[in-house]
Design a protein around this motif. Structure first.
Motif, PDB file in Angstrom:
ATOM      1  N   GLU A 132       0.829  -1.206   0.000  1.00 17.57           N
ATOM      2  CA  GLU A 132       0.000   0.000   0.000  1.00 17.57           C
ATOM      3  C   GLU A 132       0.866   1.259   0.000  1.00 17.57           C
ATOM      4  O   GLU A 132       0.566   2.242  -0.686  1.00 17.57           O
ATOM      5  N   SER A 147      -6.098   6.144  -2.229  1.00 10.82           N
ATOM      6  CA  SER A 147      -5.251   5.080  -1.689  1.00 10.82           C
ATOM      7  C   SER A 147      -4.646   5.482  -0.349  1.00 10.82           C
ATOM      8  O   SER A 147      -4.508   4.652   0.558  1.00 10.82           O
ATOM      9  N   GLN A 150      -7.299   5.208   2.261  1.00 10.66           N
ATOM     10  CA  GLN A 150      -7.534   3.792   2.555  1.00 10.66           C
ATOM     11  C   GLN A 150      -6.432   3.228   3.447  1.00 10.66           C
ATOM     12  O   GLN A 150      -6.692   2.451   4.372  1.00 10.66           O
ATOM     13  N   HIS A 153      -7.073   4.474   6.923  1.00  9.71           N
ATOM     14  CA  HIS A 153      -8.234   3.753   7.459  1.00  9.71           C
ATOM     15  C   HIS A 153      -7.826   2.362   7.935  1.00  9.71           C
ATOM     16  O   HIS A 153      -8.211   1.936   9.041  1.00  9.71           O
ATOM     17  N   ASN A 154      -7.041   1.660   7.134  1.00  5.67           N
ATOM     18  CA  ASN A 154      -6.591   0.319   7.520  1.00  5.67           C
ATOM     19  C   ASN A 154      -5.709   0.370   8.767  1.00  5.67           C
ATOM     20  O   ASN A 154      -5.828  -0.460   9.667  1.00  5.67           O
TER      21      ASN A 154
END
Length: 283
Positions: A132, A147, A150, A153-154
């Motif tokens: 990522e 991205s 995200q 968030h992860n």
């Protein structure tokens, strides 16, 4: 090189910066900046300083550092002495205004993550995020921004989060303080195996010994002796897992002059004896 407040300039067409560094050793001194910083160590090892924390780092170390939190990655001496070794990192830096003044409920977990970053957050499963992070270097425009959201968030839902500092208060270190603290760190590392004199380092930074002790305790939440002992235990952990030295040899190599005192200090900071630590973590 003197440590100063770092001013970060983002490219005009990007809302956050992502940089890759391949160096003989990490050369950024003790510093701070107004951006958040996510650092992934692809390869390298040494001691990581974040706020009041001092711990070992190694390959796949992933840390989120909050705004104005002083930090410093110091490679082990072998990187300064041995040609051919490289310290490799990815660094992502971003401002607060990407998160809409904390008003979007869909970003509540990210908002909490950023608040906790005032302590510095280590993600113990850092290797899981390498794709990522690397993806940020290849995507452009809106896809790149999505991205990035995200990724955060992860990370915000990662159960392996570990707070590094003993306080969640983000301290604004003035430039003079940064220069002074860098000098203190250099002195400690240069003398980690020897007797370390509070009087000498106080004189070197132009303070009386009582003033130095107050200064140091205010900024690290530890006495100078506690801080040095913690770093010596950190060094002992490295030797326990990466050398064939006996525990008594490691005691003296780490700057302790008494095996019983070494054992007490090790147990204080690691909640176990050196012997138990070696059995658990020896490669």
């Amino acid at each position: 090189m003197k440590a100063i407040k770092e001013e970060i300039i983002h490219a005009h067409h990007q809302s956050f910066s992502a940089a890759e560094y391949v160096l003989d050793y990490f050369d950024s001194p003790w510093h701070f900046h107004t951006e958040y910083e996510l650092t992934y160590i692809k390869s390298g090892h040494g001691t990581r300083f974040v706020g009041t924390s001092a711990e070992l780092f190694q390959d796949h170390d992933l840390v989120l550092v909050g705004r104005n939190v002083p930090h410093h990655w110091r490679c082990d001496n072998v990187f300064y002495e041995k040609k051919g070794l490289k310290a490799h990192s990815y660094v992502v830096q971003f401002k607060d205004d990407l998160f809409f003044n904390n008003e979007l409920p869909e970003m509540s977990s990210i908002h909490l993550l950023l608040k906790k970053s005032a302590s510095g957050i280590l993600f113990k499963k850092g290797k899981d995020y390498v794709q990522e992070i690397e993806g940020l270097f290849f995507k452009k425009g809106f896809d790149r921004l999505l991205s990035f959201y995200q990724l955060l968030h992860n990370l915000s839902h990662d159960e392996s989060q570990y707070l590094l500092s003993t306080t969640q208060e983000s301290q604004l270190y003035q430039v003079k303080d940064s220069e002074t603290f860098q000098k203190i760190l250099n002195y400690i590392f240069d003398n980690i195996q020897k007797e370390i004199s509070i009087n000498k380092i106080a004189k070197d930074v132009h303070m009386s010994t009582p003033s130095f002790c107050r200064y140091f305790k205010k900024r690290t939440k530890k006495t100078f002796t506690e801080y040095v002992n913690n770093l010596r235990v950190v060094n002992a952990c490295k030797l326990l897992t990466n050398s064939d030295l006996s525990i008594s040899q490691i005691c003296y190599e780490s700057g302790f002059n008494s095996l019983s005192y070494f054992n007490r200090q090790f147990k204080k900071y690691k909640n176990m004896s050196p012997k138990v630590y070696a059995k658990l973590y020896c490669k």
